[in-house]
Design an enzyme around this catalytic site. Structure first.
Site, short mmCIF file in Angstrom:
data_model
loop_
_atom_site.label_atom_id
_atom_site.label_comp_id
_atom_site.label_asym_id
_atom_site.label_seq_id
_atom_site.Cartn_x
_atom_site.Cartn_y
_atom_site.Cartn_z
N HIS A 303 0.82 -1.21 0.00
CA HIS A 303 0.00 0.00 0.00
C HIS A 303 0.86 1.26 0.00
O HIS A 303 2.05 1.25 0.34
CB HIS A 303 -0.95 0.00 1.20
CG HIS A 303 -0.26 0.08 2.53
ND1 HIS A 303 0.15 1.27 3.10
CD2 HIS A 303 0.07 -0.91 3.42
CE1 HIS A 303 0.71 1.02 4.27
NE2 HIS A 303 0.67 -0.29 4.49
N CYS A 319 3.15 -5.07 6.58
CA CYS A 319 2.77 -4.66 5.22
C CYS A 319 3.99 -4.15 4.45
O CYS A 319 5.06 -3.90 5.01
CB CYS A 319 1.70 -3.58 5.27
SG CYS A 319 0.06 -4.21 5.72
#
Length: 369
Positions: A303, A319
């Site tokens: 992301h 992440c």
């Protein structure tokens, strides 16, 4: 005197008549016995004229014409499989002795007078139908052997990152015997008395084809770089942030399962998120930025981030973070289903340490496709 003469002539005539009848009867019995072991003239069995033949002769004649072709070799082929069989072994058979015996029984029907009459003057021709019929045979076992011999399992395209870089194994088609079509081909060949038959095979496509690995994402933790492979070559690379030592980014091969635009961040309930709100909607405070690629690794996304200072370090909670413009670029290049290989390329690099350099061009090697 004339009266006596007339009676004498009558008696003599009667004696002659009786003698003739008796002689004819003896002759008829003898003739019937002599010809009873032969088939009537004009007798046909299975399309083969056998009139006047004895039982054994007729059996041989019919076998030569009707049965022998069923014993001729049939070559069966399919890819790497070869075998030889016959229509008879496949189950296409005839009972010649039974058919000839039926004709013989019909030849002997009736009383002695009718039998002698038919043999002397014809009439009552016998025609016994005889055609090969299917019964038990080796069709199933033959096809089973062929199926085993020709079977080739398809191979999926695979991504291998055990070396730390991506190697792609191309897909391979497989093969299987089409049992229904091959059975029909074999039976038809036997019915036509063909000398050979080719079985039917089907191509099996792999579940994962070349298109599925045309683009592959490689994330190297520690080095904190993301590489996009296109058709086996590194097409582009970007610096990223990956997980800390306490919250490492999971290694393995994953897939992009969702492409999210302006995603909502949902609190995972972890210790590090205890003081954060349950949800953060799209906007400047959203830690996922405006674009995210969700992986099938639980809770892991590639992301965008507004925390640009974390890029190049092991600074996330698992992440993979990218600069906003880099994430937009990557987002537009890949689709759901894209494979994502994550490998450990060195120890975590906490924020504040020296960020890694991009690999030298020779490291961006062409992989085998």
């Amino acid at each position: 005197m004339s009266f006596i003469r007339r009676h004498l002539v009558l008696v003599i005539s009667l004696v002659v008549a009786v003698s003739l009848v008796a002689g004819a009867g003896v002759w008829a019995v003898s003739y019937d016995g002599a010809t009873s072991k032969k088939l009537l003239e004009d007798t046909v069995v299975g399309g083969v004229p056998v009139g006047g033949m004895r039982y054994e002769e007729a059996v041989q004649a019919v076998r030569t014409a009707v049965e022998d072709p069923l014993h001729r070799p049939i070559r069966v082929e399919a890819e790497d499989f070869q075998a030889e069989t016959t229509a008879w072994d496949l189950g296409l058979k005839v009972d010649v002795p039974r058919a000839v015996r039926k004709a013989m029984d019909r030849s002997q029907e009736g009383n002695i007078v009718s039998r002698v009459w038919r043999r002397l003057f014809g009439g009552g021709a016998v025609n016994v139908a005889l055609a090969p019929a299917w019964g038990d045979g080796e069709v199933s076992s033959l096809l089973s052997r062929a199926a085993e011999a020709v079977a080739v399992e398809p191979k999926d395209a695979k991504v291998d990152a055990t070396s730390g870089w991506v190697t792609i194994s191309p897909p391979k088609t497989g093969r299987e015997l089409d049992l229904d079509k091959s059975r029909t081909a074999v039976l038809d060949a036997a019915n036509r008395r063909d000398s050979s038959v080719r079985l039917v095979t089907n191509t099996l496509e792999p579940a994962v084809g070349a298109d599925a690995v045309a683009k592959v994402i490689l994330v190297r933790t520690g080095e904190n770089m993301l590489y996009l492979y296109e058709n086996g070559r590194i097409a582009k690379s970007w610096p990223v942030a990956t997980g800390t030592a306490d919250y490492p980014t999971p290694t393995g091969t994953w897939q992009v399962v969702q492409k999210l635009v302006n995603p909502t961040w949902v609190n995972p309930g972890s210790a590090w998120a205890r003081n954060m709100p349950p949800r953060i909607g799209p906007g400047p405070n959203n830690p996922l930025g405006t674009r995210a690629l969700a992986l099938n690794a639980s809770g892991i996304l590639i992301h965008a981030t507004s925390d640009r200072s974390s890029i190049g370090f092991s600074a996330s909670h698992g992440c993979i973070r990218m600069n906003e413009e880099d994430e937009m670029d990557l987002f537009g290049r890949v689709n759901t289903g894209t494979r994502v290989a994550i490998v450990n390329a060195g120890p975590p690099k906490p924020r504040g340490s020296t960020p890694p350099l991009a690999p030298a061009p020779e490291q961006n090697a062409v992989v085998n496709f």
